[in-house]
Write a protein that holds these residues in place. Structure first.
Motif, PDB file in Angstrom:
ATOM      1  N   MET A   1       1.210  -1.212   0.112  1.00  0.00           N
ATOM      2  CA  MET A   1      -0.102   0.025   0.042  1.00  0.00           C
ATOM      3  C   MET A   1       0.633   1.196  -0.197  1.00  0.00           C
ATOM      4  SD  MET A   1      -2.827  -1.104   2.682  1.00  0.00           S
ATOM      5  CE  MET A   1      -3.979   0.197   2.812  1.00  0.00           C
ATOM      6  N   MET A   2       2.453   1.471   0.718  1.00  0.00           N
ATOM      7  CA  MET A   2       2.290   2.258   0.649  1.00  0.00           C
ATOM      8  C   MET A   2       3.244   3.105  -0.189  1.00  0.00           C
ATOM      9  SD  MET A   2       5.711   2.947   3.889  1.00  0.00           S
ATOM     10  CE  MET A   2       6.104   4.589   3.521  1.00  0.00           C
ATOM     11  N   ILE A   3       4.273   1.778  -1.025  1.00  0.00           N
ATOM     12  CA  ILE A   3       4.474   1.909  -2.766  1.00  0.00           C
ATOM     13  C   ILE A   3       3.753   2.153  -3.536  1.00  0.00           C
ATOM     14  CG2 ILE A   3       5.832   0.846  -4.068  1.00  0.00           C
ATOM     15  CD1 ILE A   3       7.343  -1.861  -1.981  1.00  0.00           C
ATOM     16  N   ALA A   4       2.617   2.155  -3.769  1.00  0.00           N
ATOM     17  CA  ALA A   4       1.996   1.862  -4.830  1.00  0.00           C
ATOM     18  C   ALA A   4       1.153   3.596  -4.546  1.00  0.00           C
ATOM     19  CB  ALA A   4       0.682   0.873  -4.659  1.00  0.00           C
ATOM     20  N   MET A   5       0.399   3.750  -3.235  1.00  0.00           N
ATOM     21  CA  MET A   5      -0.128   5.072  -3.115  1.00  0.00           C
ATOM     22  C   MET A   5       0.805   5.930  -3.197  1.00  0.00           C
ATOM     23  SD  MET A   5      -3.081   4.417  -0.190  1.00  0.00           S
ATOM     24  CE  MET A   5      -3.351   6.490   0.015  1.00  0.00           C
ATOM     25  N   ASN A   6       1.896   6.195  -2.638  1.00  0.00           N
ATOM     26  CA  ASN A   6       2.772   6.617  -2.844  1.00  0.00           C
ATOM     27  C   ASN A   6       3.096   7.225  -4.508  1.00  0.00           C
ATOM     28  OD1 ASN A   6       3.354   8.186  -0.145  1.00  0.00           O
ATOM     29  ND2 ASN A   6       3.549   6.308   1.022  1.00  0.00           N
ATOM     30  N   GLY A   7       3.524   5.876  -4.834  1.00  0.00           N
ATOM     31  CA  GLY A   7       4.710   5.903  -6.181  1.00  0.00           C
ATOM     32  C   GLY A   7       3.324   6.960  -7.397  1.00  0.00           C
ATOM     33  N   TRP A   8       2.091   6.608  -6.623  1.00  0.00           N
ATOM     34  CA  TRP A   8       0.696   7.560  -7.874  1.00  0.00           C
ATOM     35  C   TRP A   8       0.946   8.671  -7.246  1.00  0.00           C
ATOM     36  CZ3 TRP A   8      -1.793   6.026 -11.664  1.00  0.00           C
ATOM     37  CH2 TRP A   8      -2.247   4.819 -12.246  1.00  0.00           C
ATOM     38  N   SER A   9       0.961   8.485  -6.052  1.00  0.00           N
ATOM     39  CA  SER A   9       0.502  10.325  -5.896  1.00  0.00           C
ATOM     40  C   SER A   9       1.658  11.719  -6.094  1.00  0.00           C
ATOM     41  CB  SER A   9       0.401  10.351  -4.051  1.00  0.00           C
ATOM     42  OG  SER A   9      -0.351   9.649  -3.423  1.00  0.00           O
TER      43      SER A   9
END
Length: 333
Positions: A202-210
């Motif tokens: 969750m941390m990788i994907a959400m921050n990558g998109w953000s």
């Protein structure tokens, strides 16, 4: 017992990380930079998108680094979940920071203390989450206690006057931020039930998109070049930004551990009460007197917390079990 220990570690990690994070954020955004201009004003840090972008980028780098230490299995969560939650997450952060231009800090804190309410409402409407009446009452008690504790007698009139003077723009931004918090929690609830991603996923994907989304916004608005010029005049702000990014990344890791293991409602309750304990510790260590309203708020928060810890989870489990029994009975018919 294992879950209880994990919950305590995540909650303590959230508190200490964001305690220092809050100090740094206020230092960056409220410090006076340079000398007075002709109008007698100091230069201010107004680069909200850049501030959010630095946090998201460092959070992504931090999470990626964790995968080198502890490799994770493949994440099969649909990218649409992450893209939507990244957008709502960004809107919540930007709206909350922008609101400070129109409302005083106590108003922002009080407004954001109601975060568990939209998380619960939208969790039911979008995330198909079920809560008992008991759970609603416990969370409402905690929120009411935080609001009573944060509202100091001497600042109430100033807050109202500022709100009326600025035509409610700050309040609208806070409502938008709360709505986005609720949507983020609801999407994460659906994500957990459908794919069960880990905290690192969750941390990788959400921050990558953000990071990708906010980078485009920073370039299109021209804020990137303005910030570079500002940082060249005051390079020490980069040190504070680096420390802010580190504490934010640690805090977000603990938040995603909390969300992945216990759900967004538990996370929102912890982050809300974190504000309460921050103020309470300042009262204890600096000897500030409490008003009768603040003591009442303290009692409500502790009552809500202990009641939720003792009865909230068991009530939810009982409801979930009843729903499963009903589904099983219908399928047999």
């Amino acid at each position: 017992m294992h879950d209880q220990g994990k919950f305590i570690i995540a909650a303590v990690g959230i508190f200490f990380s964001y305690f220092y994070f809050g100090i740094l954020q206020e230092k960056i955004t409220r410090s006076r930079y340079g000398e007075r201009d002709e109008d007698g004003n100091y230069e201010k840090f107004t680069y909200t998108l850049t501030l959010v972008g630095v946090q998201c980028l460092w959070n992504w780098i931090f999470a990626k680094g964790l995968t080198l230490v502890k490799p994770e299995k493949e994440d099969k969560t649909h990218y649409g979940y992450y893209a939507c939650s990244a957008i709502t997450y960004l809107l919540a952060m930007v709206s909350s920071n922008m609101a400070l231009r129109w409302v005083p800090y106590p108003t922002q804190v009080i407004g954001k203390s109601a975060k568990p309410i939209p998380v619960m409402i939208l969790g039911v409407l979008i995330g198909h989450k079920r809560y008992t009446i008991q759970r609603y009452c416990f969370v409402l008690t905690i929120v009411a206690g935080v609001i009573l504790f944060m509202m100091k007698e001497g600042k109430v009139n100033a807050t109202v006057a500022a709100s009326e003077q600025m035509l409610g723009i700050g309040e609208v931004l806070l409502i938008l931020s709360l709505s986005m918090d609720g949507l983020t929690g609801a999407i994460q609830e659906r994500m957990r039930s459908a794919h069960s991603p880990t905290a690192q996923h969750m941390m990788i994907a959400m921050n990558g998109w953000s990071t990708a989304i906010v980078s485009v916004a920073i370039i299109l608005t021209g804020e990137l070049f303005e910030f570079i010029a500002f940082a060249s005049r005051y390079p020490y702000v980069l040190v504070n930004l680096a420390l802010l990014a580190v504490t934010g990344a640690l805090g977000q890791l603990f938040i995603f551990i909390m969300v992945a293991s216990f759900g967004p409602l538990a996370c929102s309750v912890v982050t809300t009460t974190r504000k309460f304990f921050t103020v309470l510790f300042s009262v204890i260590f600096f000897g500030n007197a409490l008003t009768s309203r603040q003591w009442m708020g303290a009692v409500l928060v502790f009552v809500g917390l202990f009641a939720d810890a003792a009865f909230g989870k068991s009530a939810v489990k009982k409801t979930d079990k009843n729903e499963k029994d009903k589904e099983k009975l219908l399928s047999n018919k």
